[in-house]
Design an enzyme around this catalytic site. Sequence first.
Site, PDB file in Angstrom:
ATOM      1  N   ASP A   1       0.788  -1.236   0.000  1.00  0.00           N
ATOM      2  CA  ASP A   1       0.000   0.000   0.000  1.00  0.00           C
ATOM      3  C   ASP A   1       0.825   1.294   0.000  1.00  0.00           C
ATOM      4  OD1 ASP A   1       0.916  -0.718   2.514  1.00  0.00           O
ATOM      5  OD2 ASP A   1      -0.781   0.119   3.586  1.00  0.00           O
TER       6      ASP A   1
ATOM      7  N   GLU B   1      10.473  -4.133  12.735  1.00  0.00           N
ATOM      8  CA  GLU B   1      11.679  -3.564  12.093  1.00  0.00           C
ATOM      9  C   GLU B   1      12.864  -3.643  13.042  1.00  0.00           C
ATOM     10  OE1 GLU B   1       8.845  -1.952  12.628  1.00  0.00           O
ATOM     11  OE2 GLU B   1       8.060  -1.115  10.750  1.00  0.00           O
TER      12      GLU B   1
HETATM   13  N1  UDP Z   1      -0.734  -7.674   5.689  1.00  0.00           N
HETATM   14  C1  UDP Z   1      -0.880  -9.048   5.691  1.00  0.00           C
HETATM   15  N2  UDP Z   1      -1.834  -9.617   6.541  1.00  0.00           N
HETATM   16  C2  UDP Z   1      -2.620  -8.875   7.382  1.00  0.00           C
HETATM   17  C3  UDP Z   1      -2.441  -7.477   7.370  1.00  0.00           C
HETATM   18  C4  UDP Z   1      -1.487  -6.921   6.529  1.00  0.00           C
HETATM   19  O1  UDP Z   1      -0.216  -9.732   4.945  1.00  0.00           O
HETATM   20  O2  UDP Z   1      -3.451  -9.451   8.094  1.00  0.00           O
HETATM   21  C5  UDP Z   1       0.270  -7.044   4.786  1.00  0.00           C
HETATM   22  C6  UDP Z   1      -0.273  -5.853   3.990  1.00  0.00           C
HETATM   23  O3  UDP Z   1      -0.766  -6.269   2.739  1.00  0.00           O
HETATM   24  C7  UDP Z   1       0.925  -4.937   3.902  1.00  0.00           C
HETATM   25  C8  UDP Z   1       1.724  -5.243   5.147  1.00  0.00           C
HETATM   26  O4  UDP Z   1       1.292  -6.527   5.609  1.00  0.00           O
HETATM   27  O5  UDP Z   1       1.702  -5.195   2.753  1.00  0.00           O
HETATM   28  C9  UDP Z   1       1.511  -4.214   6.272  1.00  0.00           C
HETATM   29  O6  UDP Z   1       0.131  -4.125   6.583  1.00  0.00           O
HETATM   30  P1  UDP Z   1      -0.643  -2.737   6.712  1.00  0.00           P
HETATM   31  O7  UDP Z   1      -0.380  -1.916   5.500  1.00  0.00           O
HETATM   32  O8  UDP Z   1      -2.052  -3.041   7.071  1.00  0.00           O
HETATM   33  O9  UDP Z   1       0.107  -2.132   7.971  1.00  0.00           O
HETATM   34  P2  UDP Z   1       0.559  -0.638   8.260  1.00  0.00           P
HETATM   35  O10 UDP Z   1       1.295  -0.135   7.072  1.00  0.00           O
HETATM   36  O11 UDP Z   1      -0.677   0.116   8.517  1.00  0.00           O
HETATM   37  O12 UDP Z   1       1.436  -0.800   9.463  1.00  0.00           O
HETATM   38 MN    MN Z   2       0.656  -0.105   5.146  1.00  0.00          MN
END
Ligand code: UDP
Ligand code: MN
Length: 333
Positions: free
Chosen positions: A191, A274
């Site tokens: 995203d 991280e």
């Molecule tokens: N993701 C996943 N399973 C989940 C939630 C997220 O594989 O149940 C993946 C999502 O597609 C993204 C990454 O993990 O590539 C981080 O998730 P998200 O963007 O929701 O987290 P944020 O950026 O808000 O920390």
């Molecule tokens: Mn994200």
Amino acid sequence: MRLSIKMYLIIFISASVILYQYHLSNAWLISQTSTQDFRVLNAKNSEKIRNVTTPFNASSISNTNTSYPNTTALCFQPKNKDIDLPPLYIITPTYRRPEQLAELTRLSHTLMLVKNIFWVVIEDAVRKTQLVTELLEKTGLKYEHLIAPMPEQYKKKKKGPKPRGVSNRNRGLKWIRDNAKNGVLYFADDDNTYDLQLFDEIRYTKRVSMFPVGLITKLGVSSPIVKNGVFSGFYDGWMAGRKFPVDMAGFAVSVRFLLKRPKALMPFKPGFEEDGFLKSLEPFEPQDIELLASNCTKILVWHTQTKKNEPSQPLDFAKYNNTNLVMLKQILV
Ligand code: UDP
Ligand code: MN
């Protein structure tokens, strides 16, 4: 009197001839320019189209420089030097949700403009999504489509954040260990928004490179702090006692460096993924970081978050049977 009429006539005809010639030469000039513009446009397009329609072939991948200084050269000279570029391994965790195909479409179109790239896409799912397979196939990129579901114990957690994308990224790391020998790996969530320049810069990472990530916390950015050209700490809205308070999109790692650290892994610890991963790369200290993005003065990646959408409502099959809506419904979540 008659003479003067003749004279006026001669002057008029001469003026007309001159004007007509001027018009002709101008038209020629314009046509020359537009032919050139067209060539420029064509060179740019053919580079891009070649890039997006040819299955991975390092010599055919286009130049990612955002400017096109010499389009004729770009168009007609095969760029064998591209084969020598260190490969970039992009690890992308993803999961089925209403936005998934939109996010992957956008990210794939970015990656299609990057040279010598290998896209490792890992779904948090028990089986591969056919629509994701089709999307990957369509890109013409060199890719690997894997699955790595989030362990049940975390999935069924009712309270607090979950370790999102961790099982996927660890699966991606395993794939790198089994398949890659050199180059650079980068965790690119589905995203975020990526500037093409980022890929040019991380490609030459020797150990671990870092750079600012925009749209993180209320501070608006997460970044190493650079003073007099030297690393002097971290700027992040959520320090939480972390040794490496950075975002997942804010660093890249040399594959050789990773391979020398067989235990390096990402912990299932929300908020500390991280930090845990970077600490597991020891021996490695914050002072060892390679600073990119012009000494961290530019933002080449943005932590964009898409608005969450509700799953689509059920389709009235009785009413819309034998229409296109039946097929569209199969695409939607
Ligand atoms: N993701 C996943 N399973 C989940 C939630 C997220 O594989 O149940 C993946 C999502 O597609 C993204 C990454 O993990 O590539 C981080 O998730 P998200 O963007 O929701 O987290 P944020 O950026 O808000 O920390
Ligand atoms: Mn994200």
